[in-house]
Design a protein around this motif. Structure first.
Motif, mmCIF file in Angstrom:
data_model
loop_
_atom_site.group_PDB
_atom_site.id
_atom_site.type_symbol
_atom_site.label_atom_id
_atom_site.label_comp_id
_atom_site.label_asym_id
_atom_site.label_seq_id
_atom_site.Cartn_x
_atom_site.Cartn_y
_atom_site.Cartn_z
ATOM 1 N N ASN A 131 39.889 44.531 51.155
ATOM 2 C CA ASN A 131 40.775 43.594 50.474
ATOM 3 C C ASN A 131 41.681 44.337 49.513
ATOM 4 N N LEU A 132 42.966 44.105 49.583
ATOM 5 C CA LEU A 132 43.907 44.704 48.646
ATOM 6 C C LEU A 132 44.238 43.664 47.583
ATOM 7 N N THR A 133 44.124 44.063 46.327
ATOM 8 C CA THR A 133 44.322 43.138 45.214
ATOM 9 C C THR A 133 45.020 43.833 44.061
ATOM 10 N N ASP A 134 45.702 43.058 43.262
ATOM 11 C CA ASP A 134 46.292 43.595 42.033
ATOM 12 C C ASP A 134 45.572 43.050 40.799
ATOM 13 N N ASP A 135 44.432 42.386 41.014
ATOM 14 C CA ASP A 135 43.672 41.780 39.922
ATOM 15 C C ASP A 135 42.565 42.740 39.473
ATOM 16 N N ALA A 136 42.787 43.419 38.371
ATOM 17 C CA ALA A 136 41.829 44.409 37.871
ATOM 18 C C ALA A 136 40.504 43.772 37.451
ATOM 19 N N ARG A 137 40.488 42.459 37.258
ATOM 20 C CA ARG A 137 39.234 41.791 36.882
ATOM 21 C C ARG A 137 38.170 41.958 37.960
ATOM 22 N N LEU A 138 38.591 42.061 39.215
ATOM 23 C CA LEU A 138 37.623 42.235 40.298
ATOM 24 C C LEU A 138 36.858 43.540 40.148
ATOM 25 N N PHE A 139 37.560 44.623 39.802
ATOM 26 C CA PHE A 139 36.920 45.924 39.616
ATOM 27 C C PHE A 139 35.966 45.879 38.418
ATOM 28 N N ALA A 140 36.464 45.356 37.308
ATOM 29 C CA ALA A 140 35.635 45.261 36.103
ATOM 30 C C ALA A 140 34.477 44.288 36.322
ATOM 31 N N GLY A 141 34.745 43.205 37.017
ATOM 32 C CA GLY A 141 33.713 42.206 37.264
ATOM 33 C C GLY A 141 32.543 42.751 38.060
ATOM 34 N N CYS A 142 32.848 43.507 39.103
ATOM 35 C CA CYS A 142 31.772 44.068 39.922
ATOM 36 C C CYS A 142 30.901 45.032 39.132
ATOM 37 N N LEU A 143 31.474 45.715 38.147
ATOM 38 C CA LEU A 143 30.713 46.675 37.343
ATOM 39 C C LEU A 143 29.971 46.011 36.199
ATOM 40 N N THR A 144 30.266 44.743 35.950
ATOM 41 C CA THR A 144 29.627 44.057 34.825
ATOM 42 C C THR A 144 28.861 42.808 35.272
ATOM 43 N N GLY A 145 28.550 42.737 36.556
ATOM 44 C CA GLY A 145 27.728 41.638 37.057
ATOM 45 C C GLY A 145 28.470 40.358 37.365
ATOM 46 N N ARG A 146 29.771 40.405 37.431
ATOM 47 C CA ARG A 146 30.570 39.216 37.754
ATOM 48 C C ARG A 146 31.064 39.355 39.197
ATOM 49 N N ARG A 147 30.280 38.872 40.128
ATOM 50 C CA ARG A 147 30.603 39.038 41.548
ATOM 51 C C ARG A 147 30.878 37.701 42.233
ATOM 52 N N ASN A 148 30.975 36.651 41.484
ATOM 53 C CA ASN A 148 31.179 35.327 42.068
ATOM 54 C C ASN A 148 32.674 35.003 42.149
ATOM 55 N N TRP A 149 33.356 35.642 43.104
ATOM 56 C CA TRP A 149 34.787 35.432 43.310
ATOM 57 C C TRP A 149 34.973 34.598 44.568
ATOM 58 N N PRO A 150 35.996 33.749 44.614
ATOM 59 C CA PRO A 150 36.191 32.886 45.786
ATOM 60 C C PRO A 150 36.390 33.707 47.067
ATOM 61 N N LEU A 151 35.651 33.324 48.100
ATOM 62 C CA LEU A 151 35.720 33.981 49.397
ATOM 63 C C LEU A 151 36.085 32.963 50.469
ATOM 64 N N VAL A 152 36.715 33.439 51.531
ATOM 65 C CA VAL A 152 37.023 32.614 52.697
ATOM 66 C C VAL A 152 36.630 33.402 53.940
ATOM 67 N N PRO A 153 36.429 32.717 55.064
ATOM 68 C CA PRO A 153 36.031 33.435 56.278
ATOM 69 C C PRO A 153 37.112 34.416 56.741
ATOM 70 N N ALA A 154 36.662 35.535 57.292
ATOM 71 C CA ALA A 154 37.581 36.477 57.931
ATOM 72 C C ALA A 154 38.119 35.818 59.202
ATOM 73 N N THR A 155 39.177 36.375 59.731
ATOM 74 C CA THR A 155 39.841 35.760 60.882
ATOM 75 C C THR A 155 39.206 36.127 62.214
ATOM 76 N N THR A 156 38.902 37.414 62.441
ATOM 77 C CA THR A 156 38.432 37.832 63.763
ATOM 78 C C THR A 156 37.023 38.409 63.785
ATOM 79 N N ILE A 157 36.476 38.807 62.667
ATOM 80 C CA ILE A 157 35.106 39.331 62.644
ATOM 81 C C ILE A 157 34.215 38.366 61.881
ATOM 82 N N ALA A 158 32.920 38.494 62.086
ATOM 83 C CA ALA A 158 31.965 37.731 61.286
ATOM 84 C C ALA A 158 31.940 38.389 59.913
ATOM 85 N N GLY A 159 32.633 37.795 58.967
ATOM 86 C CA GLY A 159 32.736 38.354 57.627
ATOM 87 C C GLY A 159 33.507 37.431 56.726
ATOM 88 N N VAL A 160 33.741 37.889 55.504
ATOM 89 C CA VAL A 160 34.488 37.120 54.523
ATOM 90 C C VAL A 160 35.501 38.033 53.853
#
Length: 192
Positions: free
Chosen positions: A48-77
């Motif tokens: 995922n390409l993002t310009d939101d630095a909160r995602l990087f900081a969030g993952c390092l500080t226990g904040r991993r609850n970011w909105p996800l949607v299904p991937a288009t062609t693989i089983a993933g999000v």
């Protein structure tokens, strides 16, 4: 940001530097890691390409609850707010007892919005997130010096998102220090 699904379908988000080797995108997680386990089990991920630095900081500080949607062609999000995403499948693994390298090929790529790049504050937040991932390895003096240096960019150029992310990282550093887990020797050095 790399999103994976565990064998039980549990999504996981983790920041990674993705390298290009020829046609391959290389993801190199350290052992042990949730991302490594998912790549070994499913052979799929979404970059995922993002310009939101909160995602990087969030993952390092226990904040991993970011909105996800299904991937288009693989089983993933994928991240719902990603500016672009690449759905990838593992084509080859370079085995390593510490940090195997998963060579992946893109099977689907989509651009969702324009990428305006990271401002100085966002770049500082990302660097501080990397620093926070290595707190247990680094001499405390280096941590203090780096955080002070990065703070200047945040003070001068941060918007609301960068200030929020910076606060999370500063809290993480303060909690680490309060736990008394700092290093005073320079035995370890930062690995980038």
């Amino acid at each position: 940001m790399v999103t994976t699904l565990g064998t039980d379908g549990t999504p996981h988000i983790a920041p990674f530097g993705i390298a290009r080797t020829g046609d391959d995108l290389v993801i190199a997680p350290f052992r042990p890691s949730v991302t490594l386990n998912a790549l070994e089990a499913t052979g799929r991920a979404v970059v995922n390409l993002t310009d939101d630095a909160r995602l990087f900081a969030g993952c390092l500080t226990g904040r991993r609850n970011w909105p996800l949607v299904p991937a288009t062609t693989i089983a993933g999000v994928r991240l719902a707010t990603s500016l672009a995403h690449w759905e990838v499948e593992v084509v080859r693994v370079e085995a390593d007892p510490v940090r195997p390298r998963f060579h992946c090929r893109s099977v689907h790529e989509v651009t969702h919005g324009p990428y305006a790049s990271h401002n100085r504050a966002a770049a500082a937040v990302i660097e501080a997130a990397i620093l926070c991932s290595r707190l247990y390895l680094l001499p405390w003096e280096k941590v203090e010096r780096e955080m002070a240096y990065l703070a200047t960019a945040v003070e001068k150029t941060a918007g609301m998102r960068e200030r929020e992310a910076w606060g999370w990282l500063c809290d993480r550093v303060a909690a680490f220090r309060a736990e008394g887990r700092t290093r005073t020797s320079s035995i370890a050095t930062a690995v980038r």
